[in-house]
Motif scaffolding. Structure first.
Motif, mmCIF file in Angstrom:
data_model
loop_
_atom_site.group_PDB
_atom_site.id
_atom_site.type_symbol
_atom_site.label_atom_id
_atom_site.label_comp_id
_atom_site.label_asym_id
_atom_site.label_seq_id
_atom_site.Cartn_x
_atom_site.Cartn_y
_atom_site.Cartn_z
ATOM 1 N N VAL A 17 -36.789 -21.407 -3.398
ATOM 2 C CA VAL A 17 -37.018 -21.871 -4.638
ATOM 3 C C VAL A 17 -38.336 -22.648 -5.625
ATOM 4 N N LEU A 18 -38.561 -23.825 -4.298
ATOM 5 C CA LEU A 18 -39.182 -25.230 -4.730
ATOM 6 C C LEU A 18 -40.707 -24.067 -5.221
ATOM 7 N N LEU A 19 -41.070 -23.153 -4.047
ATOM 8 C CA LEU A 19 -42.493 -22.820 -3.644
ATOM 9 C C LEU A 19 -42.512 -21.723 -4.972
ATOM 10 N N ALA A 20 -41.603 -20.491 -4.569
ATOM 11 C CA ALA A 20 -42.078 -19.653 -5.035
ATOM 12 C C ALA A 20 -41.863 -19.307 -6.831
ATOM 13 N N CYS A 21 -40.470 -19.560 -6.922
ATOM 14 C CA CYS A 21 -40.383 -19.960 -8.492
ATOM 15 C C CYS A 21 -41.156 -21.230 -8.814
ATOM 16 N N THR A 90 -30.018 -25.019 -5.055
ATOM 17 C CA THR A 90 -30.210 -26.416 -6.343
ATOM 18 C C THR A 90 -30.970 -27.947 -6.186
ATOM 19 N N VAL A 91 -31.047 -28.142 -4.964
ATOM 20 C CA VAL A 91 -31.669 -28.658 -4.338
ATOM 21 C C VAL A 91 -33.646 -28.551 -4.740
ATOM 22 N N GLY A 92 -33.574 -27.141 -4.644
ATOM 23 C CA GLY A 92 -34.907 -26.950 -4.771
ATOM 24 C C GLY A 92 -35.608 -27.032 -6.000
ATOM 25 N N ALA A 93 -34.432 -26.344 -7.037
ATOM 26 C CA ALA A 93 -34.240 -26.285 -8.462
ATOM 27 C C ALA A 93 -34.931 -27.678 -9.047
ATOM 28 N N TRP A 94 -34.173 -29.106 -8.015
ATOM 29 C CA TRP A 94 -33.995 -30.265 -8.469
ATOM 30 C C TRP A 94 -35.697 -30.802 -8.588
ATOM 31 N N PHE A 95 -36.568 -30.617 -7.268
ATOM 32 C CA PHE A 95 -37.188 -30.904 -7.221
ATOM 33 C C PHE A 95 -38.314 -30.218 -8.184
ATOM 34 N N LEU A 96 -37.960 -29.360 -9.179
ATOM 35 C CA LEU A 96 -39.009 -28.476 -9.712
ATOM 36 C C LEU A 96 -38.936 -29.064 -11.047
ATOM 37 N N TRP A 97 -37.488 -29.281 -11.167
ATOM 38 C CA TRP A 97 -37.581 -30.160 -12.429
ATOM 39 C C TRP A 97 -37.657 -31.067 -12.733
ATOM 40 N N LEU A 98 -37.985 -32.351 -11.128
ATOM 41 C CA LEU A 98 -38.714 -33.762 -11.186
ATOM 42 C C LEU A 98 -39.755 -33.369 -11.829
ATOM 43 N N LEU A 99 -40.614 -32.476 -10.921
ATOM 44 C CA LEU A 99 -41.808 -32.156 -11.279
ATOM 45 C C LEU A 99 -42.387 -31.842 -13.236
ATOM 46 N N VAL A 100 -41.812 -31.279 -13.432
ATOM 47 C CA VAL A 100 -41.859 -31.263 -15.071
ATOM 48 C C VAL A 100 -41.051 -31.908 -15.482
ATOM 49 N N ASN A 218 -31.489 -11.903 -5.352
ATOM 50 C CA ASN A 218 -31.173 -13.162 -4.350
ATOM 51 C C ASN A 218 -29.947 -14.625 -5.843
ATOM 52 N N PRO A 219 -28.113 -14.112 -5.165
ATOM 53 C CA PRO A 219 -27.869 -15.336 -6.061
ATOM 54 C C PRO A 219 -27.982 -16.390 -6.311
ATOM 55 N N ALA A 220 -28.546 -17.173 -4.950
ATOM 56 C CA ALA A 220 -28.800 -18.666 -5.046
ATOM 57 C C ALA A 220 -30.427 -18.764 -5.569
ATOM 58 N N ARG A 221 -31.282 -18.201 -5.459
ATOM 59 C CA ARG A 221 -32.006 -18.680 -6.409
ATOM 60 C C ARG A 221 -32.384 -18.382 -8.093
ATOM 61 N N SER A 222 -31.495 -17.643 -8.073
ATOM 62 C CA SER A 222 -31.112 -17.968 -9.701
ATOM 63 C C SER A 222 -30.472 -18.757 -9.617
ATOM 64 N N PHE A 223 -29.175 -19.315 -8.953
ATOM 65 C CA PHE A 223 -28.352 -20.680 -9.631
ATOM 66 C C PHE A 223 -28.750 -21.400 -9.365
ATOM 67 N N GLY A 224 -29.536 -22.149 -8.709
ATOM 68 C CA GLY A 224 -30.664 -22.811 -8.289
ATOM 69 C C GLY A 224 -31.103 -23.566 -10.084
ATOM 70 N N PRO A 225 -32.122 -22.827 -10.669
ATOM 71 C CA PRO A 225 -32.762 -22.800 -11.439
ATOM 72 C C PRO A 225 -31.902 -22.956 -12.575
ATOM 73 N N ALA A 226 -30.694 -22.165 -13.061
ATOM 74 C CA ALA A 226 -30.140 -22.002 -14.127
ATOM 75 C C ALA A 226 -29.199 -23.395 -14.086
ATOM 76 N N ILE A 227 -29.097 -23.790 -12.888
ATOM 77 C CA ILE A 227 -28.407 -25.404 -13.395
ATOM 78 C C ILE A 227 -29.184 -26.581 -13.977
ATOM 79 N N PHE A 228 -29.848 -26.894 -13.754
ATOM 80 C CA PHE A 228 -31.466 -26.871 -14.271
ATOM 81 C C PHE A 228 -32.175 -26.484 -16.118
ATOM 82 N N ASN A 229 -30.941 -25.822 -16.679
ATOM 83 C CA ASN A 229 -31.151 -25.188 -17.941
ATOM 84 C C ASN A 229 -29.725 -25.999 -18.803
ATOM 85 N N PRO A 230 -29.907 -26.403 -19.607
ATOM 86 C CA PRO A 230 -29.282 -27.319 -20.234
ATOM 87 C C PRO A 230 -28.846 -26.349 -21.511
#
Length: 275
Positions: A17-21, A90-100, A218-230
């Motif tokens: 998630v972190l690298l590909a997304c 979720t952790v990978g998306a969180w790291f991506l959120w931090l970068l943004v 990949n449901p997990a790939r979709s789940f992580g980024p969705a968590i951080f879209n408010p």
């Protein structure tokens, strides 16, 4: 309980998630769909050879589901694999959120991976060149408010429909999982070369699927980024990213069984890739 396997799945899904997304979010405008698809494939290729001999490198609930249906893993392992994958995503998306979040306000970073959804028509996307000042110009010339969906979350792209996305997810997941099952089969697979086929397959399906719904498979790939879209718009078509990959994985498992003359593949040796 084999903690090493579950931990490896969590770490692997996190980096996927972190690298590909992240390639879409941080470099999307520069590398385009082809580059993003290639990045998805390369990340999985690397992970196959990093954790393939530990957990099989599923990093995808749909792949784990196909392995379970095929008799290659037990129910307990399947459940824990999915839990680890969702946490890792979720952790990978969180790291991506931090970068943004840490980007400069004075000189804004040119982020990609952003889709603009029209607020008053749930799930309908507007092309970026039709958006300005938080408003989209519709084909009939009227203006409507939009909501940004970031972090390469899976939402319908401009012109795509629910049925288009669902069929896309089923067919593309079918291809990807079919390649996984075939290349890793203990009797008819390709052993250490399986990772090459699997990485190429993921890159290919992403190149085709990104213009439809940012491509999940990949449901997990979709789940992580969705968590951080408010916003609720991100979740309105999330079911497609679960149902589509699961149906595609199930069809691939049964079709591989038919191609394999109806005989269930033996359990892979510990030194061979599951995925």
């Amino acid at each position: 309980m084999n903690i090493q396997k579950y931990f490896a799945e969590g770490i692997g899904t996190m980096f996927l998630v972190l690298l590909a997304c992240g390639s879409a979010v941080l470099a999307g405008p520069s590398i385009g769909v082809l580059g993003i698809g290639l990045c998805f494939g390369l990340v999985l290729l690397c992970l196959c050879y990093a954790i393939g001999n530990i957990s099989g490198c599923h990093v995808n609930p749909a792949v784990s589901f196909a392995m379970f249906i095929s008799g290659r893993m037990e129910l307990k392992d399947f459940v824990w694999y999915v839990i680890a994958q969702l946490i890792g995503a979720t952790v990978g998306a969180w790291f991506l959120w931090l970068l943004v979040e840490f980007s400069s306000d004075g000189f804004p970073y040119n982020f990609g991976g952003i889709t603009y959804l029209i607020n008053d028509t749930i799930g309908v996307a507007a092309p970026a060149d039709a958006v300005a000042g938080g408003m989209a110009t519709l084909p009939d010339g009227t203006r409507a408010a939009v909501t940004e969906v970031q972090y390469a979350a899976n939402v319908l792209q401009p012109g795509a429909t629910v049925w288009m996305a669902l069929i896309s997810e089923i067919v593309l997941t079918f291809l990807f999982v079919f390649v996984v099952l075939g290349s890793t089969d203990s009797k008819k697979g390709y052993g250490k070369f399986a990772g090459l086929a699997i990485g190429l397959a993921l890159g290919l399906v992403n190149i085709v699927g990104i213009p439809v719904d940012n491509c999940s498979v990949n449901p997990a790939r979709s789940f992580g980024p969705a968590i951080f879209n408010p916003n609720t718009l991100t979740w309105c078509n999330f079911w497609i990213m679960v149902v589509g990959p699961c149906v595609g994985a199930m069809l691939a498992a049964y079709c591989w069984r038919i191609c394999n003359f109806g005989k269930q593949s033996a359990e892979l040796d510990s030194d061979q890739f599951d995925v």
